[in-house]
Design a protein around this motif. Structure first.
Motif, short mmCIF file in Angstrom:
data_model
loop_
_atom_site.label_atom_id
_atom_site.label_comp_id
_atom_site.label_asym_id
_atom_site.label_seq_id
_atom_site.Cartn_x
_atom_site.Cartn_y
_atom_site.Cartn_z
N UNK A 180 -15.16 -0.67 1.42
CA UNK A 180 -14.17 0.16 0.74
C UNK A 180 -14.84 1.27 -0.05
N UNK A 181 -14.13 2.34 -0.20
CA UNK A 181 -14.70 3.51 -0.86
C UNK A 181 -14.38 3.49 -2.35
N UNK A 182 -14.89 4.50 -3.01
CA UNK A 182 -14.67 4.65 -4.45
C UNK A 182 -13.20 4.98 -4.72
N UNK A 183 -12.57 5.71 -3.82
CA UNK A 183 -11.15 6.05 -3.99
C UNK A 183 -10.28 4.80 -4.00
N UNK A 184 -10.58 3.85 -3.15
CA UNK A 184 -9.78 2.63 -3.14
C UNK A 184 -10.00 1.83 -4.42
N UNK A 227 -9.67 -8.45 -3.17
CA UNK A 227 -10.38 -9.44 -2.36
C UNK A 227 -10.32 -9.12 -0.87
N UNK A 228 -9.24 -8.50 -0.43
CA UNK A 228 -9.15 -8.13 0.98
C UNK A 228 -10.05 -6.94 1.30
N UNK A 229 -10.19 -6.02 0.37
CA UNK A 229 -11.02 -4.83 0.61
C UNK A 229 -12.51 -5.09 0.45
N UNK A 230 -12.89 -5.88 -0.52
CA UNK A 230 -14.29 -5.99 -0.88
C UNK A 230 -14.96 -7.27 -0.41
N UNK A 280 -10.69 3.13 -7.36
CA UNK A 280 -9.95 3.84 -8.40
C UNK A 280 -8.45 3.56 -8.27
N UNK A 281 -7.95 3.49 -7.05
CA UNK A 281 -6.55 3.15 -6.83
C UNK A 281 -6.21 1.76 -7.29
N UNK A 282 -7.10 0.81 -7.02
CA UNK A 282 -6.88 -0.56 -7.49
C UNK A 282 -6.89 -0.62 -9.01
N UNK A 283 -7.79 0.11 -9.65
CA UNK A 283 -7.83 0.14 -11.12
C UNK A 283 -6.55 0.76 -11.68
N UNK A 284 -6.03 1.78 -11.01
CA UNK A 284 -4.78 2.41 -11.44
C UNK A 284 -3.63 1.42 -11.38
N UNK A 285 -3.50 0.70 -10.27
CA UNK A 285 -2.41 -0.25 -10.14
C UNK A 285 -2.56 -1.43 -11.09
N UNK A 286 -3.78 -1.87 -11.36
CA UNK A 286 -3.98 -2.93 -12.35
C UNK A 286 -3.57 -2.45 -13.73
N UNK A 287 -3.89 -1.21 -14.05
CA UNK A 287 -3.49 -0.66 -15.35
C UNK A 287 -1.97 -0.53 -15.45
N UNK A 288 -1.31 -0.17 -14.36
CA UNK A 288 0.16 -0.09 -14.36
C UNK A 288 0.77 -1.48 -14.59
N UNK A 289 0.21 -2.49 -13.96
CA UNK A 289 0.72 -3.85 -14.15
C UNK A 289 0.54 -4.34 -15.57
N UNK A 290 -0.62 -4.09 -16.16
CA UNK A 290 -0.85 -4.51 -17.54
C UNK A 290 0.03 -3.69 -18.49
N UNK A 291 0.27 -2.42 -18.17
CA UNK A 291 1.19 -1.60 -18.97
C UNK A 291 2.60 -2.19 -18.95
#
Length: 130
Positions: A2-6, A115-118, A8-19
């Motif tokens: 997986x790339x760095x973009x994926x 876990x599916x990506x990495x 960053x996308x995962x971190x964004x969605x995790x932050x949205x969920x915690x928000x």
């Protein structure tokens, strides 16, 4: 891999969920649902431990892997059950419960996507973490 973009996308969605979890607590001035953060931290632990002790590349035949899936399922179900019990007992309101459930869904889908990506057939392994 997986790339760095994926990532960053995962971190964004995790932050949205915690928000969403924080909004479910802050908007209704009740902080008991913050205990769900413990479930967020515990959910990847059984899989990490099972990967450390499993030698073969395909862990689907291992009893340890079955135990890992069972424990992870118990943790995820508990994370969805805790706000339901809180709402049933009147500790939190229904709108707060809905926000928390939506946050749970987003965070656990993000953990699953991670876990599916990495996890693949590359030289990096979770066994080096423990």
């Amino acid at each position: 891999m997986a790339s760095v973009r994926s990532l960053i996308g995962l971190a964004f969605f995790a932050a949205i969920g915690v928000l969403m979890l924080l909004l479910g607590c802050a908007l209704y001035n009740n902080w008991y649902p913050m205990f769900i953060l413990i479930f967020y931290a515990l959910s990847p632990a059984p899989c990490l431990i099972a990967r450390h002790f499993t030698d073969d590349l395909e862990p689907s035949d291992s009893p340890l892997w079955d135990l890992c899936i069972f424990l992870t399922t118990g943790i995820v179900v508990s994370a969805f059950g805790l706000p339901t019990v809180f709402a049933h007992q009147g500790i939190i309101g229904i709108p707060s419960c809905v926000l928390i459930m939506a946050g749970n869904f987003v965070v656990f889908c993000t953990i699953l996507a991670y876990f599916m990506l990495f996890t693949g057939d590359d030289q990096f392994s979770f066994a080096t973490w423990i």
